[in-house]
Design an enzyme around this catalytic site. Structure first.
Site, PDB file in Angstrom:
ATOM      1  N   ASP A   1     -35.738 -62.026  44.982  1.00 19.33           N
ATOM      2  CA  ASP A   1     -36.235 -60.696  45.380  1.00 19.33           C
ATOM      3  C   ASP A   1     -35.827 -59.621  44.375  1.00 19.33           C
ATOM      4  OD1 ASP A   1     -33.557 -60.764  45.777  1.00 19.33           O
ATOM      5  OD2 ASP A   1     -33.574 -59.915  47.798  1.00 19.33           O
ATOM      6  N   GLU A   2     -35.623 -60.031  43.111  1.00 19.59           N
ATOM      7  CA  GLU A   2     -35.120 -59.059  42.123  1.00 19.59           C
ATOM      8  C   GLU A   2     -36.065 -57.882  41.930  1.00 19.59           C
ATOM      9  OE1 GLU A   2     -32.049 -61.504  39.262  1.00 19.59           O
ATOM     10  OE2 GLU A   2     -34.037 -61.104  38.492  1.00 19.59           O
TER      11      GLU A   2
ATOM     12  N   ARG B   1     -22.440 -71.144  32.696  1.00 17.41           N
ATOM     13  CA  ARG B   1     -23.420 -70.967  31.628  1.00 17.41           C
ATOM     14  C   ARG B   1     -22.779 -71.194  30.253  1.00 17.41           C
ATOM     15  NH1 ARG B   1     -26.270 -65.354  31.988  1.00 17.41           N
ATOM     16  NH2 ARG B   1     -26.922 -66.072  34.029  1.00 17.41           N
TER      17      ARG B   1
ATOM     18  N   HIS C   1     -18.006 -70.237  23.370  1.00 18.38           N
ATOM     19  CA  HIS C   1     -17.965 -70.536  24.807  1.00 18.38           C
ATOM     20  C   HIS C   1     -17.577 -71.990  25.091  1.00 18.38           C
ATOM     21  CE1 HIS C   1     -20.881 -66.918  25.099  1.00 18.38           C
ATOM     22  NE2 HIS C   1     -19.640 -66.519  25.161  1.00 18.38           N
TER      23      HIS C   1
ATOM     24  N   THR D   1     -27.186 -62.347  18.823  1.00 19.70           N
ATOM     25  CA  THR D   1     -26.375 -62.235  20.040  1.00 19.70           C
ATOM     26  C   THR D   1     -26.924 -61.062  20.839  1.00 19.70           C
ATOM     27  OG1 THR D   1     -24.846 -60.653  19.043  1.00 19.70           O
ATOM     28  CG2 THR D   1     -24.246 -62.977  18.867  1.00 19.70           C
TER      29      THR D   1
ATOM     30  N   ASN E   1     -27.998 -58.340  33.727  1.00 20.63           N
ATOM     31  CA  ASN E   1     -27.194 -57.311  33.036  1.00 20.63           C
ATOM     32  C   ASN E   1     -27.946 -56.706  31.857  1.00 20.63           C
ATOM     33  OD1 ASN E   1     -24.610 -57.805  34.487  1.00 20.63           O
ATOM     34  ND2 ASN E   1     -24.726 -59.805  33.506  1.00 20.63           N
TER      35      ASN E   1
HETATM   36  P1  NAD Z   1     -27.748 -62.360  33.785  1.00 18.30           P
HETATM   37  O1  NAD Z   1     -27.093 -63.514  34.407  1.00 18.30           O
HETATM   38  O2  NAD Z   1     -27.287 -61.016  34.219  1.00 18.30           O
HETATM   39  O3  NAD Z   1     -29.304 -62.436  33.966  1.00 18.30           O
HETATM   40  C1  NAD Z   1     -29.888 -63.478  34.540  1.00 18.30           C
HETATM   41  C2  NAD Z   1     -31.285 -63.027  34.868  1.00 18.30           C
HETATM   42  O4  NAD Z   1     -32.198 -63.894  34.231  1.00 18.30           O
HETATM   43  C3  NAD Z   1     -31.569 -63.115  36.333  1.00 18.30           C
HETATM   44  O5  NAD Z   1     -31.119 -61.969  36.981  1.00 18.30           O
HETATM   45  C4  NAD Z   1     -33.073 -63.248  36.311  1.00 18.30           C
HETATM   46  O6  NAD Z   1     -33.660 -61.986  36.186  1.00 18.30           O
HETATM   47  C5  NAD Z   1     -33.324 -64.014  35.050  1.00 18.30           C
HETATM   48  N1  NAD Z   1     -33.536 -65.438  35.336  1.00 18.30           N
HETATM   49  C6  NAD Z   1     -32.613 -66.396  35.474  1.00 18.30           C
HETATM   50  N2  NAD Z   1     -33.211 -67.573  35.731  1.00 18.30           N
HETATM   51  C7  NAD Z   1     -34.545 -67.329  35.749  1.00 18.30           C
HETATM   52  C8  NAD Z   1     -35.664 -68.138  35.940  1.00 18.30           C
HETATM   53  N3  NAD Z   1     -35.537 -69.440  36.191  1.00 18.30           N
HETATM   54  N4  NAD Z   1     -36.876 -67.559  35.867  1.00 18.30           N
HETATM   55  C9  NAD Z   1     -37.006 -66.244  35.599  1.00 18.30           C
HETATM   56  N5  NAD Z   1     -35.963 -65.429  35.415  1.00 18.30           N
HETATM   57  C10 NAD Z   1     -34.751 -65.967  35.488  1.00 18.30           C
HETATM   58  O7  NAD Z   1     -27.626 -62.510  32.210  1.00 18.30           O
HETATM   59  P2  NAD Z   1     -27.305 -61.374  31.166  1.00 18.30           P
HETATM   60  O8  NAD Z   1     -25.864 -61.022  31.288  1.00 18.30           O
HETATM   61  O9  NAD Z   1     -28.333 -60.328  31.252  1.00 18.30           O
HETATM   62  O10 NAD Z   1     -27.448 -62.178  29.831  1.00 18.30           O
HETATM   63  C11 NAD Z   1     -28.696 -62.468  29.230  1.00 18.30           C
HETATM   64  C12 NAD Z   1     -28.388 -63.349  28.061  1.00 18.30           C
HETATM   65  O11 NAD Z   1     -27.437 -62.669  27.218  1.00 18.30           O
HETATM   66  C13 NAD Z   1     -27.733 -64.675  28.410  1.00 18.30           C
HETATM   67  O12 NAD Z   1     -28.137 -65.615  27.453  1.00 18.30           O
HETATM   68  C14 NAD Z   1     -26.242 -64.394  28.221  1.00 18.30           C
HETATM   69  O13 NAD Z   1     -25.512 -65.574  27.962  1.00 18.30           O
HETATM   70  C15 NAD Z   1     -26.292 -63.482  27.030  1.00 18.30           C
HETATM   71  N6  NAD Z   1     -25.111 -62.626  26.873  1.00 18.30           N
HETATM   72  C16 NAD Z   1     -24.763 -61.755  27.845  1.00 18.30           C
HETATM   73  C17 NAD Z   1     -23.668 -60.935  27.638  1.00 18.30           C
HETATM   74  C18 NAD Z   1     -23.260 -59.920  28.661  1.00 18.30           C
HETATM   75  O14 NAD Z   1     -22.273 -59.217  28.439  1.00 18.30           O
HETATM   76  N7  NAD Z   1     -23.976 -59.759  29.752  1.00 18.30           N
HETATM   77  C19 NAD Z   1     -22.950 -60.986  26.445  1.00 18.30           C
HETATM   78  C20 NAD Z   1     -23.343 -61.889  25.460  1.00 18.30           C
HETATM   79  C21 NAD Z   1     -24.446 -62.696  25.681  1.00 18.30           C
END
Ligand code: NAD
Length: 399
Positions: A35-36, A319, A204, A137, A11
């Site tokens: 396959d991202e 998570r 969380h 954050t 995201n």
């Molecule tokens: P996400 O789940 O969308 O992204 C996960 C991505 O991380 C995967 O798509 C991959 O590209 C990468 N990834 C995961 N495991 C991996 C590995 N072993 N090796 C390499 N790449 C790997 O997460 P997000 O929503 O983008 O969130 C990123 C961070 O922000 C997280 O810490 C999340 O808790 C935090 N966060 C997100 C939101 C939100 O609204 N999306 C809000 C607050 C905090």
């Protein structure tokens, strides 16, 4: 044109691709998971590139290159951004370290707890000392709508704290990052501030414990899955308050040992919530109401997994526990141990969460579990006293 490489394909990475393109950066993406890389390339090949929707606003960008091979995208990068869950920070840094330019700046959003301990140890082991920064954050709540093509920004925090290593460079990083991310960033004095002020580690696991404890056998239809933030009740708000009070006590104790540390940079959870979402919260009269009435949180439900047709159970591998406990609560618990502060509620939540995660961090009230090495507690990196921690942090500021 400066080159930015975004590590990740989730995201946050989607939002960054759109924003950075809009801000005129040359953008590459390092996406080694599954396959991202292919899927991102395919998605962005369309005429629109990557589009981020923020209300009625439409922000469009496009990555120049997307690769699962660090050799193709990391060299030449002025800025490398880790938009990843904390458990992926270490493996990603290991993979990219050999390709980083000596003058590259490596940033992480969000940092979660103890990022500096992990990154500096890892780089020092390779004889490197790149410049680092982290955000407290993620500045946005965001969700992918169509992979590689569209992402929705559901809410933007009013301000997000940024720490840098060396500490004196935080203001410089803010000047570059604020226009890039199109958010307000506030420089803070050290990564220790981010570690203590990481509110995700309270919110969380605290809400999971408050609402999910004892619900293990319960099943829900999709429509009945309890709301996460809007579902915060008085008992859960009291848990959140106590977690926050304990972090405030740790912060106060650190400040006593280290006069240069500014405890005001670590607001209570109630203060932070109101500062982060001034326009989204309609009733901020209590901590509970601030969560219940925050528009940015509206409709989000407890994490679940399907167990049958339209039947769900709460997901305790989420998570919200798997990231926020080892890279959050356990880190502050480690600092509490260094400054001799008792943390009964943090201990209660860690003890409950570790049983669900099948991990052992706390044993008989000590951070001595066999899985501690998988966390970012300071002890894992050889920091066994508050003096060592202060020396470590001061080194960060003067280098
Ligand atoms: P996400 O789940 O969308 O992204 C996960 C991505 O991380 C995967 O798509 C991959 O590209 C990468 N990834 C995961 N495991 C991996 C590995 N072993 N090796 C390499 N790449 C790997 O997460 P997000 O929503 O983008 O969130 C990123 C961070 O922000 C997280 O810490 C999340 O808790 C935090 N966060 C997100 C939101 C939100 O609204 N999306 C809000 C607050 C905090």
């Amino acid at each position: 044109m400066p080159k930015l490489t975004i590590c990740g394909g989730g995201n946050a990475a989607h939002v960054l691709i759109a924003l950075a393109g809009q801000a005129g950066w040359e953008v590459d993406v390092f996406a080694p998971l599954n396959d991202e890389a292919e899927r991102l390339r395919a998605g962005m090949a369309g005429p629109g590139g990557m589009i981020a929707h923020r209300g009625d606003e439409r922000l469009a960008g496009r990555a120049r290159q997307v690769s699962a091979d660090p050799a193709q995208v990391i060299p030449g990068s002025t800025l490398v951004l880790l938009a990843l869950p904390a458990f992926a920070h270490g493996p990603t840094l290991q993979t990219i370290a050999g390709f980083l330019e000596p003058e590259a700046v490596v940033g992480v959003l969000p940092a979660r707890g103890g990022f500096d301990y992990q990154a500096l140890s890892l780089f020092a082991g390779r004889g490197m000392s790149p410049r680092l920064f982290g955000l407290q954050t993620l500045p946005w709540a965001c969700r992918i709508k169509r992979y590689g093509q569209e992402v929705e920004i559901l809410g933007t925090k009013a301000a997000t704290a940024l720490a840098a290593w060396p500490g004196g460079e935080a203001a410089q990083r803010v000047d570059i990052l604020s226009p890039l991310l199109a958010v307000t960033l506030t420089p803070v004095s050290s990564f220790l501030t981010l570690t203590l002020a990481n509110t995700g580690q309270l919110i969380h696991p605290g809400i999971m414990y408050g609402l999910g404890r004892g619900q293990e056998p319960a099943t829900f239809s999709g429509a009945d899955i309890p709301l996460f933030y809007q579902g915060v009740d008085d008992a859960t708000a009291a848990i959140l308050q106590q977690l926050s009070d304990e972090v405030q006590a740790i912060t106060g104790a650190v400040a006593q040992h280290w006069p240069q540390f500014n405890p005001a940079e670590v607001p209570s959870l109630y203060t932070w919530t109101r500062q982060a979402y001034p326009d989204d919260i309609t009733d901020s009269s209590t901590l509970r109401r601030a969560f219940n009435t925050n528009r940015a949180y509206a409709g989000l439900r407890l994490p679940t997994r399907p167990v049958g047709p339209d039947t769900f159970r709460i997901d305790y591998q989420t998570r919200y526990l798997a990231e926020d406990v080892p890279y959050g609560l356990v880190v502050v618990r480690g600092i509490a141990e260094l400054v001799g502060v008792q943390t009964p509620m943090i201990d209660e939540v860690i003890t409950w969460a570790q049983a669900h995660l099948g991990r052992q961090y706390l044993v008989k009230g000590r951070l001595a579990g066999s899985d501690l090495k998988q966390t970012r507690a300071p002890q894992v990196f050889g920091i066994q006293s508050i003096q060592t921690m202060i020396t470590f942090s001061q080194v960060m500021e003067v280098n």
